[in-house]
Design a protein around this motif. Structure first.
Motif, mmCIF file in Angstrom:
data_model
loop_
_atom_site.group_PDB
_atom_site.id
_atom_site.type_symbol
_atom_site.label_atom_id
_atom_site.label_comp_id
_atom_site.label_asym_id
_atom_site.label_seq_id
_atom_site.Cartn_x
_atom_site.Cartn_y
_atom_site.Cartn_z
ATOM 1 N N ILE A 127 48.836 66.473 118.966
ATOM 2 C CA ILE A 127 49.824 65.547 119.512
ATOM 3 C C ILE A 127 50.759 66.311 120.436
ATOM 4 N N GLU A 128 50.926 65.802 121.653
ATOM 5 C CA GLU A 128 51.898 66.410 122.568
ATOM 6 C C GLU A 128 52.632 65.318 123.316
ATOM 7 N N GLY A 129 53.900 65.603 123.660
ATOM 8 C CA GLY A 129 54.727 64.614 124.324
ATOM 9 C C GLY A 129 55.385 65.120 125.587
ATOM 10 N N GLY A 182 55.987 55.737 119.098
ATOM 11 C CA GLY A 182 55.456 56.430 117.924
ATOM 12 C C GLY A 182 54.441 55.623 117.148
ATOM 13 N N LEU A 233 51.232 55.507 119.150
ATOM 14 C CA LEU A 233 50.561 56.803 119.036
ATOM 15 C C LEU A 233 49.783 56.891 117.729
ATOM 16 N N ARG A 271 48.331 61.983 123.574
ATOM 17 C CA ARG A 271 49.358 62.295 124.553
ATOM 18 C C ARG A 271 50.409 61.186 124.572
ATOM 19 N N MET A 272 51.662 61.557 124.313
ATOM 20 C CA MET A 272 52.766 60.593 124.252
ATOM 21 C C MET A 272 53.674 60.782 125.466
ATOM 22 N N THR A 274 57.279 61.212 119.593
ATOM 23 C CA THR A 274 56.300 62.226 119.197
ATOM 24 C C THR A 274 56.525 62.693 117.759
ATOM 25 N N GLU A 331 51.073 69.532 116.098
ATOM 26 C CA GLU A 331 52.092 68.773 116.825
ATOM 27 C C GLU A 331 52.897 69.722 117.705
#
Length: 370
Positions: A85-87, A165, A168, A114-115, A19, A12
């Motif tokens: 996971i990246e935001g 969230g 995601l 991808r958020m 995220t 993360e």
């Protein structure tokens, strides 16, 4: 580790709102999540990061992603992970050399989630925004608030957490299921505007069916109906009423001491204003808890409007362990619940840079100097 996602590894890249919420849910379900923080610092608005429950359940490592060493460490973690996971705003990870193309090439089974607010494509991709902005673009915000005033943002529950969230997490879990068949990872584009729009599906359907008026006021679930709204009580607190179906509506009317036979056609908006006034006057005669005790004998879909602190003490919530204590702090428990692979009690949140070196070593990555 225990939980249905035990053995699943997640990297993360630390962010805000949706995220960490999505990463928290994965960690709650037993995934091994490593949080990569770009710098040490206090939580948004001040306070101790160890009280940020959204960061529970996962250690952190502080990495300078612009340095060769930091980039190499991030790549090593991604090659050993199931999920990333990246935001960040679109293009940031690519400029760092950590975009999906090189990382999935290095780890073909990687699910790269991808958020963002506006998504990875479209004319607003690089515009700033927050929950209120994303929700405003879906039509959903226009429906919430007093009938004679501006729309009211529902805190940041809808776009950040429900449409962000949660979306995601659903996307990541769906990609995991598909990977079990194909053996391949993929990119998950989770946008808050997409998710918040999805949450408005029923209103779109009701509008098409002629069940919803295109404005606030006069609609079934917007606080207009006397049987689906909140009422102020004598102690300046509130009860929530959701007596939609005829049988529950009849119980509500009986509970307030009136005759259900005189309250026919309850779905007709024409009768709502007069009946709203009747019930407002009645509910104002007792305090909230007195009404709750009185309505215990009626199946009327009536409940107290609790503060968050009151919610932690309500007997029904206590009996179901809706809240758990982690490192002395009471907070919402992991959900949903699993009978064979129950989620573990979350670990307490840590400050940026704490505990990550041990997780890296467990994944076979040299964490010297961290």
């Amino acid at each position: 580790m225990s939980g249905p996602l035990a053995g699943i590894r997640v990297v993360e890249f630390a962010g805000l709102g949706p995220t960490p919420f999505g990463a928290m849910m994965l960690a709650d379900m037993g995934a091994e999540v490593l949080r990569i923080d770009r710098h040490r610092g206090e939580a948004l608005g001040g306070g101790d990061e160890r009280d940020d429950f959204l960061n529970r359940g996962r250690p952190s490592v502080t990495v300078d992603l612009k340095s060769p060493e930091g980039k190499a460490l991030a790549i090593a973690a991604a090659t050993r992970a199931d999920i990333l996971i990246e935001g960040f705003r679109p293009g940031v990870m690519e400029r760092l050399g950590l975009g999906p193309e090189p990382l999935i090439a290095a780890n073909p089974r990687l699910i790269y989630a991808r958020m963002t607010g506006w998504g990875q494509s479209g004319p607003m991709t690089h515009k700033a925004g927050h929950d209120i902005n994303y929700l405003s673009m879906t039509g959903g915000l226009s429906l919430i608030g007093p009938f004679d005033g501006p729309p009211v943002p529902p805190i940041n529950y809808v776009a950040n957490f429900g449409g962000g969230g949660m979306l995601l997490t659903v996307g990541v879990l769906a990609a995991l299921v598909e990977r079990s068949v194909s053996g391949r990872g993929q990119v998950v584009d989770a946008a808050m505007v997409d998710g918040a729009s999805l949450l408005v599906t029923q209103i779109f359907a009701w509008t098409a069916m002629g069940r919803w008026r295109p404005q606030r006021g006069g609609n079934l679930l917007d606080g207009s109906a006397y049987f689906y709204r909140c009422y102020r009580t004598a102690d300046d607190k509130f009860v929530a009423v959701g007596a939609l179906e005829p049988q529950f509506h009849a119980e509500l009317i009986r509970g307030v001491g009136l005759d259900p036979a005189e309250f026919g056609d309850h779905l007709d908006p024409v009768c709502w204003p007069v009946r709203n006034a009747q019930l407002e006057a009645i509910f104002a005669t007792r305090d909230r808890d007195s009404w709750i005790a009185h309505f215990a004998a009626f199946d009327a879909c009536l409940s107290p409007v609790l503060s968050p602190e009151e919610a932690t003490r309500h007997p029904a919530n206590v009996a179901r362990n809706v809240h758990v204590t982690v490192a002395g702090a009471l907070q919402p428990a992991p959900a949903p619940r699993f009978d064979r692979t129950p989620s573990p009690l979350p670990a307490a949140p840590v400050r940026a840079g704490e505990g990550g070196a041990e997780r890296l070593r467990a994944w076979g990555i040299d964490a010297a100097g961290l």
